[in-house]
Motif scaffolding. Structure first.
Motif, mmCIF file in Angstrom:
data_model
loop_
_atom_site.group_PDB
_atom_site.id
_atom_site.type_symbol
_atom_site.label_atom_id
_atom_site.label_comp_id
_atom_site.label_asym_id
_atom_site.label_seq_id
_atom_site.Cartn_x
_atom_site.Cartn_y
_atom_site.Cartn_z
ATOM 1 N N UNK A 1 44.249 42.843 18.095
ATOM 2 C CA UNK A 1 45.537 43.381 18.898
ATOM 3 C C UNK A 1 45.888 44.616 18.282
ATOM 4 N N UNK A 2 46.381 44.660 16.949
ATOM 5 C CA UNK A 2 46.822 45.849 16.292
ATOM 6 C C UNK A 2 45.737 46.951 16.380
ATOM 7 N N UNK A 3 44.464 46.586 16.023
ATOM 8 C CA UNK A 3 43.340 47.567 16.375
ATOM 9 C C UNK A 3 43.128 48.151 17.777
ATOM 10 N N UNK A 4 43.276 47.375 18.458
ATOM 11 C CA UNK A 4 43.059 48.030 19.798
ATOM 12 C C UNK A 4 44.220 48.848 20.265
ATOM 13 N N UNK B 1 47.752 35.655 23.978
ATOM 14 C CA UNK B 1 47.613 36.795 23.291
ATOM 15 C C UNK B 1 46.589 37.713 23.450
ATOM 16 N N UNK B 2 45.456 36.606 23.415
ATOM 17 C CA UNK B 2 44.057 37.281 23.498
ATOM 18 C C UNK B 2 43.808 38.077 25.006
ATOM 19 N N UNK B 3 44.505 37.527 26.118
ATOM 20 C CA UNK B 3 44.099 38.302 27.236
ATOM 21 C C UNK B 3 45.001 39.431 27.677
ATOM 22 N N UNK B 4 45.647 39.884 26.499
ATOM 23 C CA UNK B 4 46.355 41.000 26.446
ATOM 24 C C UNK B 4 45.524 42.398 25.976
ATOM 25 N N UNK C 1 45.799 34.425 31.858
ATOM 26 C CA UNK C 1 45.228 35.752 32.397
ATOM 27 C C UNK C 1 46.198 36.276 33.573
ATOM 28 N N UNK C 2 46.452 37.732 33.329
ATOM 29 C CA UNK C 2 47.305 38.276 34.450
ATOM 30 C C UNK C 2 46.481 38.988 35.554
ATOM 31 N N UNK C 3 45.116 38.800 35.425
ATOM 32 C CA UNK C 3 44.117 39.185 36.440
ATOM 33 C C UNK C 3 42.907 38.585 36.063
ATOM 34 N N UNK D 1 36.970 40.782 27.957
ATOM 35 C CA UNK D 1 36.000 39.735 28.144
ATOM 36 C C UNK D 1 36.116 38.836 26.943
ATOM 37 N N UNK D 2 36.109 37.404 27.304
ATOM 38 C CA UNK D 2 36.060 36.567 26.396
ATOM 39 C C UNK D 2 34.685 35.725 26.227
#
Length: 244
Positions: A78-81, A108-111, A132-134, A115-116
């Protein structure tokens, strides 16, 4: 060597040259592996596994033309992205979650993940669909040897899990991912996966991604049909502690 946010310009250029040389070598390996089995290198995507490396390294790889980056820990990714987005505003990048994922991390991951690649259970698929928001691209992670300690869906359970994912409007089944187990030769592992994928394509013809092969075994994976290799050490060097 990795380069952090406040690195000296000389160090940055040295790291850029190092990454460029490594990238050229990896691309040559992919080209040779494809030539050996009569495949087009354009069929094989290169995913840079940037876990434990800083956002500055991702920025340098982006400058060199890479667009696919993989992380295996949500708390690091998250912080790296976010840091990468500050370093290279508007740069093309797709982020992949390739590590074991707990259901409570789905929101958190879907933010940050485009792709997972490590969906290995119906419950995880359900959690991602809910969060997932989308529509979210996913791969089913397959365990070729069925060892529950390593994660992954055992091969016999792949059709059922793939069907479950495909029924979710919030998820898009793109294919499968695997890691060759230590107790099996890579060629044997990837051959077993190829057979399972052939059967999977009968019901899910659009699930065309086969993510298999890493720094040490990408040639075997390409020979068995891999369309995406995940390269960390051969590209970035030995693992280190990351800072954004």
């Amino acid at each position: 060597m990795g380069v952090g946010r406040d690195a000296d310009p000389v160090e940055v250029e040295a790291r850029r040259a190092e990454l460029a040389a490594n990238l050229a070598d990896v691309r040559r390996r992919i080209e040779r592996a494809c030539a050996a089995v009569g495949r087009d290198p354009a069929e094989v995507a290169l995913l840079a596994v940037t876990k434990t490396f800083p956002a500055r390294d991702v920025a340098l790889l982006s400058d060199l033309g890479l667009t696919g980056f993989a992380e295996n820990r949500d708390q690091e990714a998250g912080p790296k992205v976010a840091a990468f987005a500050e370093l290279r505003p508007g740069a093309a990048a797709r982020w992949h979650m390739v590590g074991s994922l707990q259901r409570n991390k789905a929101r958190s991951v879907v933010r940050w993940a485009d792709r997972v690649d490590s969906v290995d259970s119906e419950r995880l698929a359900d959690a991602l669909a809910k969060a997932a928001p989308a529509p979210l691209d996913v791969l089913v992670q397959v365990s070729v040897d069925g060892d529950p300690k390593r994660g992954g869906c055992p091969l016999p359970e792949l059709p059922r899990l793939a069907d479950h994912v495909a029924r979710k409007d919030e998820l898009v089944l793109r294919g499968v991912m695997t890691v060759a187990p230590l107790g099996m030769s890579p060629a044997q592992a990837f051959d077993a996966l190829q057979g399972a994928v052939t059967r999977l394509h009968v019901d899910h013809p659009d699930a065309s991604v086969i993510s298999a092969g890493m720094s040490g075994d990408l040639e075997d994976a390409i020979a068995c049909g891999s369309t995406c290799v995940r390269v960390g050490t051969a590209l970035l060097g030995s693992r280190r502690l990351a800072s954004p």
